[in-house]
Design an enzyme around this catalytic site. Structure first.
Site, PDB file in Angstrom:
ATOM      1  CG  ASP A 196      -1.343  -4.939  -6.519  1.00 14.64           C
ATOM      2  OD1 ASP A 196      -0.257  -5.527  -6.406  1.00 14.64           O
ATOM      3  OD2 ASP A 196      -1.590  -3.843  -5.984  1.00 14.64           O
ATOM      4  CB  THR A 226       2.064  -9.315  -4.782  1.00 12.95           C
ATOM      5  OG1 THR A 226       2.640  -8.302  -3.959  1.00 12.95           O
ATOM      6  CG2 THR A 226       2.540 -10.681  -4.294  1.00 12.95           C
ATOM      7  N   GLY A 227       4.515  -7.834  -6.099  1.00 10.39           N
ATOM      8  CA  GLY A 227       5.958  -7.643  -6.031  1.00 10.39           C
ATOM      9  C   GLY A 227       6.491  -7.971  -4.650  1.00 10.39           C
ATOM     10  CG  ASP A 266      -0.805  -3.129  -9.982  1.00  2.61           C
ATOM     11  OD1 ASP A 266      -0.151  -4.179  -9.862  1.00  2.61           O
ATOM     12  OD2 ASP A 266      -1.209  -2.464  -9.024  1.00  2.61           O
TER      13      ASP A 266
END
Length: 683
Positions: free
Chosen positions: A379, A529-530, A579
């Site tokens: 992440d 990742t967002g 996550d």
């Protein structure tokens, strides 16, 4: 609202959600390959401990009454019916101490998966029933002391193994804590504070600055920045205006919002994350560990060797009693004491060493799997980066110096709790800049703030606000900052640009070293990742990663990991609620120190420090642990290569015959070697 009423409302709300999700608790455990609850696990742990100590106490008189020890140590204890006392003591240990293994053997045989329990159950049963036959009159030697010590060692091994496993997961309870307790319901009579369980789709609620969004919905009035980082991984606060969707549990920053509730209860975004975690946990494969694989083959060897020994001696004309004793000796010594400790002792030492390094192992099988990892997925926010904004660049676009730009900006932001504002004021403090008085201060929700300093009006605003003013950004230096993925805010002096401040989420120095070390080990690294593509690409490039996936939602994270796990042995490293499903989907899930409790409860391994280099430490420790396990299994079972043929009587024509007592001594020596070798684990 009255404090007692509010407390009662909170209790009722949490109780309602827990009841609603109670079915999930069966799947959410600290060992994702097990479906036992925390209370059941604790009961089993206590049971093994109790059986071990009771059996150990009863073992002492068994040893004292055994003819072998009396002859070895040169003392004599004899009285009427002493052999029956010995029988009763050994029978008690067999029934009480051996019961878990007998039950385990039955379960393994029913499932047609013989393993450690079958090997132990077979060995102690053969030893016990043969010894009973000797006590009742057939010619031969009893195996009582070998029987009870074998049970003691195996109980100790299982106790150590179970103690190394942590308690059950509490991820769902942690999610319950994240959700708001009550909401400000907008009614025709006015605003009314109500419990969340009273909220239903279609209701209109007010969300004040600093409060959590009560449930999924759509903004119908107001503008604000909303922190969704814990839920979606988006590192920047997201600007919300009428028509925008908001997620329950996210934090409203600087403006009041009226939200029309869209989803409640198990239909909310957060509860969907829970479902993803449940589904992934329920479908995890169940693999046998190394000791069980060794036990499976030893069980076959014990049965085949025993029957072969009996048959061969009968065929060459020896008596049935002689052949039977040889068969029993072979089958008893095939189950080495050391096998029960070979893996648990290494696990215990490994767990202790890893804890000192800040690596907490929650799922041993996942820890063993991580030795084979050939891809690590990270992440970004809070894992590879620090998760906090910091000022990276200050540009002057007027006659103001950089320090003056920071001084004016910090003066405007000094009373704001927005992450960007805190970063600017913190930067000013580090420079020793003191804010000046601002008059006529006005917040511009989601876009900035303005006020008068002296006789001039100054504003600190976003690029979006410049667009609304019709101001175009043409300076190449600013465009480069925007294209690099940094967040840029502008200082305006009477509606003209005076300067720009760029902020970024700083990459950890440890991240660079971790990626480099993983590359040296031949392990691929990806980022999931967002956050937006520009930011993700910038971070991945700077770290030298093999690739990245950007703007990925939690359920998509799980899907990405699931797809990659078909091609690679994958470890996922993360720290947020978003996550959690991906952590469960990976072959090994690793939660990094600053992570949310939900991420921690969904992970197999927890890194207590915010240091990505500990991922490398975890992999190297896993590899060292595996090597020790293999060495111990070789020591634990290797003596069988010599002991089984000797016990079967291959050297009988030369007058060499391995007695049960000598076989037991060899087993004890093997146990000592295994214990010492486990203590020598280095990583």
């Amino acid at each position: 609202m009255d404090r007692n009423v509010k407390h009662s409302s909170k209790h009722a709300h949490e109780k309602a959600i827990k009841k609603e999700l109670s079915g999930a608790h069966n799947h959410v455990t600290n060992n994702k390959n097990s479906d036992v609850s925390h209370s059941h696990h604790q009961h089993m742990l206590d049971d093994f401990k109790k059986r071990f100590f009771v059996s150990l106490i009863l073992t002492i008189p068994v040893l004292l009454l055994s003819p072998f020890f009396q002859g070895l140590l040169g003392y004599s204890i004899s009285f009427a019916a002493d052999k029956y006392v010995l029988f009763l003591l050994a029978a008690t240990v067999y029934v009480y101490g051996g019961l878990p293994f007998i039950k385990g053997m039955r379960k393994e045989l029913i499932s047609k998966q013989p393993g450690m329990m079958t090997l132990i159950g077979l060995a102690i049963s053969v030893a016990f029933f043969y010894s009973v036959a000797v006590t009742l009159g057939i010619r031969g030697k009893t195996f009582y002391w070998e029987l009870v010590t074998l049970i003691d060692i195996m109980l100790l091994g299982h106790w150590i193994e179970m103690r190394s496993v942590l308690g059950a997961s509490r991820a769902l309870e942690e999610l319950v804590k994240l959700m708001p307790v009550d909401a400000h319901l907008i009614t025709p009579e006015g605003i009314k504070d109500v419990s969340m369980k009273e909220i239903k789709p279609g209701d209109l609620v007010l969300v004040k600055p600093g409060e959590k969004i009560p449930s999924d919905g759509i903004v119908v009035e107001g503008t604000s920045s909303v922190d969704e980082s814990m839920l979606t991984g988006e590192s920047h606060p997201v600007f919300k205006s009428p028509g925008a969707e908001v997620i329950g549990g996210s934090i409203n920053h600087d403006g009041a919002l009226k939200v029309k509730i869209k989803n409640t209860g198990e239909n909310t975004y957060l509860m969907q994350v829970v479902k993803l975690v449940k589904q992934a946990q329920a479908t995890r494969s169940r693999t046998q560990d190394l000791a069980n694989k060794a036990a499976f083959w030893l069980t076959l060897i014990a049965i085949v060797s025993g029957i072969s020994t009996l048959s061969i001696w009968l065929l060459i004309g020896k008596s049935f009693l002689f052949a039977l004793e040889r068969m029993v000796t072979v089958m008893v010594i095939t189950c080495p004491h050391a096998l029960g400790l070979a893996v648990p002792l290494v696990v215990s030492v490994s767990t202790s060493k890893s804890a000192k390094k800040g690596i907490l192992i929650r799922d041993r099988k996942a820890f063993e799997r991580i030795k084979d990892v050939n891809m690590v997925i990270f992440d970004k926010t809070g894992t590879l980066t620090e998760g906090n904004f910091e000022v990276t660049d200050v540009l002057s676009l007027s006659n103001l110096s950089k320090d003056e730009i920071i001084k004016l900006a910090a003066s405007l932001e000094v009373n704001s709790e927005h992450p960007i504002a805190r970063a600017i004021t913190r930067y000013g403090e580090n420079l020793g800049v003191k804010p000046v008085e601002v008059t006529g201060f006005t917040a511009i929700p989601g876009k900035g703030a303005k006020g008068y300093i002296g006789t001039s009006e100054y504003s600190i605003v976003s690029p979006q606000y410049l667009t609304e003013l019709g101001i175009k950004i043409t300076e190449e230096s600013i465009l480069n900052l925007l294209h690099s993925g940094k967040t840029v805010v502008f200082l305006l002096a009477d509606d003209s640009i005076a300067g720009a401040i760029a902020l970024g989420d700083r990459i950890r120095e440890e991240s660079k070293r971790a990626i480099a070390r993983l590359r040296e080990l031949g392990i691929k690294t990806y980022m999931l990742t967002g956050d937006n593509k520009i930011v993700a690409e910038s971070v991945a490039k700077e770290l030298g990663m093999d690739g990245y996936f950007a703007e990925v939602l939690p359920h998509e994270k799980a899907e990405k990991v699931r797809a990659l796990a078909k091609k690679y042995i994958v470890a996922m490293v993360g720290d947020g609620i978003n996550d959690a499903p991906a952590l469960v989907e990976a072959h090994a899930g690793i939660a990094i120190g600053a992570g949310t409790q939900v991420a921690i409860e969904s992970a197999d391994i927890i890194l207590s420090k915010d240091n990505p280099e500990d991922v490398v430490e975890t992999i190297t420790l896993s590899r060292a642990t595996y090597r020790k396990m293999i060495q111990n299994l070789v020591w634990a079972t290797g003596y069988n290569v010599v002991a089984i043929p000797l016990a079967a009587g291959v050297l009988y024509p030369l007058g060499i015959l391995l007695s049960p007592a000598v076989g037991a001594i060899l087993m004890s020596l093997s146990t000592v070697i295994v214990a010492i070798n486990a203590r020598l684990l280095k990583a």
